[in-house]
Motif scaffolding. Structure first.
Motif, PDB file in Angstrom:
ATOM      1  N   GLU A   1       0.835  -1.196   0.000  1.00 30.76           N
ATOM      2  CA  GLU A   1       0.000   0.000   0.000  1.00 30.76           C
ATOM      3  C   GLU A   1       0.871   1.249   0.000  1.00 30.76           C
ATOM      4  OE1 GLU A   1      -2.554  -0.505   3.483  1.00 30.76           O
ATOM      5  OE2 GLU A   1      -4.239  -0.875   2.127  1.00 30.76           O
TER       6      GLU A   1
ATOM      7  N   THR B   1      -2.406   0.462  -4.436  1.00 31.30           N
ATOM      8  CA  THR B   1      -2.408  -0.750  -3.622  1.00 31.30           C
ATOM      9  C   THR B   1      -2.234  -1.909  -4.587  1.00 31.30           C
ATOM     10  OG1 THR B   1      -3.888   0.213  -1.961  1.00 31.30           O
ATOM     11  CG2 THR B   1      -3.718  -2.188  -2.017  1.00 31.30           C
TER      12      THR B   1
ATOM     13  N   PRO C   1       4.431   7.261   4.032  1.00 32.30           N
ATOM     14  CA  PRO C   1       4.163   5.940   4.612  1.00 32.30           C
ATOM     15  C   PRO C   1       3.902   4.893   3.530  1.00 32.30           C
ATOM     16  CG  PRO C   1       2.192   7.273   4.696  1.00 32.30           C
ATOM     17  CD  PRO C   1       3.268   8.164   4.143  1.00 32.30           C
TER      18      PRO C   1
ATOM     19  N   GLN D   1       2.918   0.500   3.461  1.00 32.52           N
ATOM     20  CA  GLN D   1       2.664  -0.709   4.235  1.00 32.52           C
ATOM     21  C   GLN D   1       2.757  -1.938   3.347  1.00 32.52           C
ATOM     22  OE1 GLN D   1      -1.153  -0.412   6.268  1.00 32.52           O
ATOM     23  NE2 GLN D   1      -0.140   0.314   8.122  1.00 32.52           N
TER      24      GLN D   1
ATOM     25  N   ILE E   1       0.742  -6.858   9.304  1.00 34.19           N
ATOM     26  CA  ILE E   1       1.076  -5.585   8.671  1.00 34.19           C
ATOM     27  C   ILE E   1       2.488  -5.142   9.055  1.00 34.19           C
ATOM     28  CG2 ILE E   1       0.468  -3.142   8.493  1.00 34.19           C
ATOM     29  CD1 ILE E   1      -2.423  -3.949   9.107  1.00 34.19           C
TER      30      ILE E   1
ATOM     31  N   SER F   1       4.932  -1.801   8.590  1.00 31.60           N
ATOM     32  CA  SER F   1       4.859  -0.384   8.226  1.00 31.60           C
ATOM     33  C   SER F   1       6.250   0.181   7.955  1.00 31.60           C
ATOM     34  CB  SER F   1       4.195   0.412   9.349  1.00 31.60           C
ATOM     35  OG  SER F   1       2.870  -0.042   9.558  1.00 31.60           O
ATOM     36  N   TYR F   2       6.330   1.068   6.960  1.00 33.31           N
ATOM     37  CA  TYR F   2       7.609   1.659   6.541  1.00 33.31           C
ATOM     38  C   TYR F   2       7.409   3.143   6.235  1.00 33.31           C
ATOM     39  CZ  TYR F   2       8.635  -3.288   5.599  1.00 33.31           C
ATOM     40  OH  TYR F   2       8.787  -4.657   5.706  1.00 33.31           O
ATOM     41  N   VAL F   3       8.526   3.855   6.155  1.00 29.75           N
ATOM     42  CA  VAL F   3       8.525   5.203   5.604  1.00 29.75           C
ATOM     43  C   VAL F   3       9.647   5.290   4.575  1.00 29.75           C
ATOM     44  CG1 VAL F   3       7.534   6.342   7.615  1.00 29.75           C
ATOM     45  CG2 VAL F   3      10.029   6.066   7.458  1.00 29.75           C
TER      46      VAL F   3
ATOM     47  N   ARG G   1      11.750   0.530   8.234  1.00 31.80           N
ATOM     48  CA  ARG G   1      10.593  -0.016   8.934  1.00 31.80           C
ATOM     49  C   ARG G   1      10.259   0.845  10.153  1.00 31.80           C
ATOM     50  NH1 ARG G   1       9.867  -6.126  11.411  1.00 31.80           N
ATOM     51  NH2 ARG G   1       7.708  -5.851  12.119  1.00 31.80           N
TER      52      ARG G   1
END
Length: 242
Positions: free
Chosen positions: A126, A133, A183, A185, A193, A195-197, A238
């Motif tokens: 995402e 997505t 962001p 994901q 899930i 999550s990353y940036v 992450r």
């Protein structure tokens, strides 16, 4: 004679223009088909995940989840594997590695998989800031890349995953517009899930495989530039939940 040569040059010019127009239309049709294919898979994947979490435990037709299945990519290539274009694909949709990299000393952690219409997926990606997505296949091949992004290497469980895709607009054609801090994901096939940036951007040459896999990021996304000469690479870090 001059009139003949002039007419011949005009005919050649018209033929070249017609050929270019045909290639453009073919590229656009291929890009549209790829976007539609990924969208169809995403619909089935969401339905399967919702079904797996429901009290009935039923997944959608054509989709099945295998939490314990191995999803390690094939890693039998030689050390000089390159990230080079496929000559059989038109320049505007060219990407991919000729072979996967050399196996790591430590085995890649297995990831859960989901089978949809005979293809194996490890989850979906995402990217809300660019409105995408996308399902992600467990390994790559040229035909698979015409359906969805594919895992090139690694696993989310050891922060080594690299995902590749063609530069179709509805695949990875817009990842260069991701900004630092955006962001992203990755949702595994079992619903977990990650999550990353976005932490950085790079432009790599086709044979810089070792640099692509150097572990400098927890997740890497890449595609090619138009013409396939270099690779647009996005690095992500992450974000851990506390």
């Amino acid at each position: 004679m001059r009139k003949f040569l002039g007419a011949l040059c005009m005919l050649l010019g018209l033929a070249l223009l017609a050929g270019a127009a045909w290639l453009l239309l073919e590229n656009r049709a291929e890009e549209s088909a790829a976007g539609d294919a990924a969208g169809t898979v995403m619909s089935e994947m969401r339905a399967a995940m919702e079904g797996a979490l429901s009290t009935t435990g039923l997944a959608s037709p054509g989709a099945s989840v295998s939490p314990d299945a191995s999803a390690s990519p094939d890693a039998s290539a030689s050390p000089d594997a390159s990230i080079s274009p496929d000559a059989s694909v038109s320049p505007e949709s060219t990407l991919v590695p000729e072979a996967t990299p050399v196996p790591q000393a430590t085995p890649i952690p297995e990831m859960p998989t989901m089978t949809i219409d005979g293809e194996t997926y490890i989850g979906y990606l995402e990217m809300p800031t660019i409105g995408l997505t996308l399902p992600v296949m467990s390994d790559w091949s040229y035909p698979k890349l015409r359906i969805a992004p594919c895992r090139y290497w690694g696993s989310v469980y050891d922060n080594s995953m690299v995902i590749m895709a063609h530069n179709y607009d509805r695949h990875f054609g817009r990842i260069a517009t991701l900004e630092l801090g955006d962001p992203v994901q990755f949702v595994c096939a079992d619903g977990e899930i990650f999550s990353y940036v976005v932490s950085g951007h790079e432009t790599l040459q086709p044979r810089e495989v070792e640099h692509m896999l150097d572990g400098s990021a927890d997740l890497t996304l890449f595609t090619c530039t138009y013409g396939g000469r270099t690779r647009v690479t996005v690095r992500l870090s992450r974000v851990l939940a506390y």
